[in-house]
Scaffold this active site. Structure first.
Site, mmCIF file in Angstrom:
data_model
loop_
_atom_site.group_PDB
_atom_site.id
_atom_site.type_symbol
_atom_site.label_atom_id
_atom_site.label_comp_id
_atom_site.label_asym_id
_atom_site.label_seq_id
_atom_site.Cartn_x
_atom_site.Cartn_y
_atom_site.Cartn_z
ATOM 1 N N SER A 106 -5.221 -14.898 -8.676
ATOM 2 C CA SER A 106 -5.835 -14.703 -7.360
ATOM 3 C C SER A 106 -7.342 -14.877 -7.331
ATOM 4 O O SER A 106 -7.933 -14.804 -6.254
ATOM 5 C CB SER A 106 -5.468 -13.333 -6.799
ATOM 6 O OG SER A 106 -4.198 -13.387 -6.195
ATOM 7 N N TYR A 127 -3.218 -6.005 0.965
ATOM 8 C CA TYR A 127 -3.359 -7.250 0.211
ATOM 9 C C TYR A 127 -2.193 -8.179 0.537
ATOM 10 O O TYR A 127 -1.039 -7.835 0.310
ATOM 11 C CB TYR A 127 -3.387 -6.943 -1.283
ATOM 12 C CG TYR A 127 -3.914 -8.068 -2.123
ATOM 13 C CD1 TYR A 127 -5.277 -8.224 -2.341
ATOM 14 C CD2 TYR A 127 -3.046 -8.986 -2.700
ATOM 15 C CE1 TYR A 127 -5.764 -9.257 -3.125
ATOM 16 C CE2 TYR A 127 -3.527 -10.027 -3.481
ATOM 17 C CZ TYR A 127 -4.887 -10.154 -3.684
ATOM 18 O OH TYR A 127 -5.358 -11.185 -4.451
ATOM 19 N N SER A 128 -2.496 -9.362 1.065
ATOM 20 C CA SER A 128 -1.451 -10.276 1.520
ATOM 21 C C SER A 128 -1.629 -11.656 0.917
ATOM 22 O O SER A 128 -2.456 -12.455 1.375
ATOM 23 C CB SER A 128 -1.449 -10.373 3.055
ATOM 24 O OG SER A 128 -0.477 -11.295 3.488
#
Length: 415
Positions: free
Chosen positions: A114, A214-215
């Site tokens: 991420s 958080y997506s």
């Protein structure tokens, strides 16, 4: 030795689909290895010339901090501190392959997971700078009908909310929780549309703009928006706008190639059963799938925060933060989320900026001072399914980042 697929495990080959699991910003799915041996330490300038010790945080400090991470059962660690002068402290500890004496490479490749969200956010903000996109555009304006069903409404979600994880979009990402699941699904792929469709089977976590969660799904949608706005694959935008200008020659997307370039340390996951599995070989989705080096990650944050990629106005918007939820705050005490960038407090005062990444077998923490003059990246080739072990690993790596940023220039003043 590297784990091999047992005879009973089915052999899967990559499908024509191109997206599987998005690398999480913190290790939600964990794995580990209990072997560690040897420490390699060097003070190495970026330009290859002889280096002098940085004040404050020095060779012995980085050696102790990487050793402390290794002692938690992490197979291999590599860490790089880029000082204000541009010279690098580099440390490796542990082994590249469990059960051997092979050292962790000083410039090894690893999956950044991420941390790639910061790259995506930068591309989106550049498109805003160019007037091709607005942070207040709704998803439905750019992607009509993509976000719809079970209370999800693309007419009420903005680009800004996607970037800041305030959209409320629920995550339902495929993955694996056992060694058997890994062997069965490591070559699975999914299109962005399929990932979004999974999320549409769930109600939103909250109404857009009323909470934080958080997506990963939100960043999949951002990739679709970038691609439609730019008129070409978003990966090409990242390449032309960020990687080439900053000279990030060792950052790449493997696509459907399941292995990493050499040199690299193998990645291990310790599942809930306690079984350690080599999970190096897998297909990771495009955004979470970026592979890089500690030098390139530091180069990105140095360039971003040093003003090379965004205007002052867009940079200020990127650094406009909101509190994270209680679950994530356990990992990021005092943490706040901007537009693809995380703010965390420094013990010496001020704050630093980062975006960590967690993928099965590889955990990455990083940080940079407000002007990008000092940057740190820590790559660990073990992840854990045990929440307690994951938290201890995270705290140890966060401590390294904090001490390095505070002490390499005598103070750690951020924003």
């Amino acid at each position: 030795m590297r784990s091999t697929t047992p005879a009973s495990a089915p052999q899967h080959r990559p499908s024509q689909q191109r997206h599987r699991r998005i690398g999480r910003g913190w290790p939600a799915v964990a794995a580990a290895a209990l072997a560690a041996a040897g420490v390699a330490m060097a003070l190495q300038p970026s330009d290859g010339t002889a280096a002098t010790p940085a004040p404050g945080y020095r060779q012995g400090d980085l050696r102790l901090d990487t050793d402390a991470i290794r002692a938690l059962g992490v197979t291999g660690v590599q860490a790089r501190v880029t000082t204000a002068s541009g010279r690098d402290l580099v440390a490796t500890t542990g082994v590249a392959v469990a059960g051997t004496n092979r050292p962790v490479p000083r410039d090894g490749y690893f999956r950044i997971a991420s941390t790639g969200k910061a790259l995506m956010a930068t591309v989106i903000l550049q498109l805003v700078d160019e007037g091709k996109l607005s942070l207040d555009d709704t998803v439905d304006r750019r992607l009509p009908g993509v976000i719809d069903g079970n209370g999800n409404d693309g007419r009420k979600i903005t680009v800004r909310q996607l970037l800041q994880n305030t959209s409320g979009l629920h995550d339902d990402l495929p993955g694996f929780d056992t060694p058997q699941g890994y062997y069965q699904h490591r070559y699975d792929t999914y299109t962005p549309e399929q990932i979004v469709a999974r999320a549409m089977k769930h109600h939103p976590d909250f109404r857009p703009g009323t909470g934080w969660s958080y997506s990963n799904t939100g960043y999949v949608v951002l990739g679709m928006i970038a691609e439609k706005t730019a008129g070409r694959p978003w990966q090409e935008e990242v390449e032309s706008r960020i990687l080439k200008p900053l000279g990030m020659r060792h950052t790449y997307l493997p696509g459907t190639t399941s292995t990493l370039r050499r040199p690299h340390a193998d990645g291990y996951q310790v599942f809930a059963s306690g079984e350690r599995t080599d999970v190096t070989e897998q297909i990771v989705p495009d955004l979470g799938g970026y592979v890089s080096t500690t030098a390139d990650v530091n180069r990105f944050f140095r360039g971003l925060l040093g003003g090379k990629l965004l205007s002052e106005t867009r940079m200020a918007e990127m650094q406009d933060t909101v509190p994270v939820d209680k679950r994530i705050e356990t990992f990021w005490p005092g943490g706040r989320y901007g537009l693809g960038l995380v703010s965390r407090p420094l013990n010496c005062g001020g704050s630093y900026w980062s975006h960590e990444g967690g993928e099965a077998g590889y955990i990455t923490l990083n940080g940079a001072t407000d002007d990008g003059s000092r940057t740190v990246t820590v790559s660990m080739s073990t992840s854990f399914n045990d929440p307690g072990k994951t938290l201890r690993q995270h705290k140890a790596a966060s401590g390294l980042v904090d001490r390095a940023l505070c002490d390499t220039a005598g103070n750690g003043q951020g924003k």
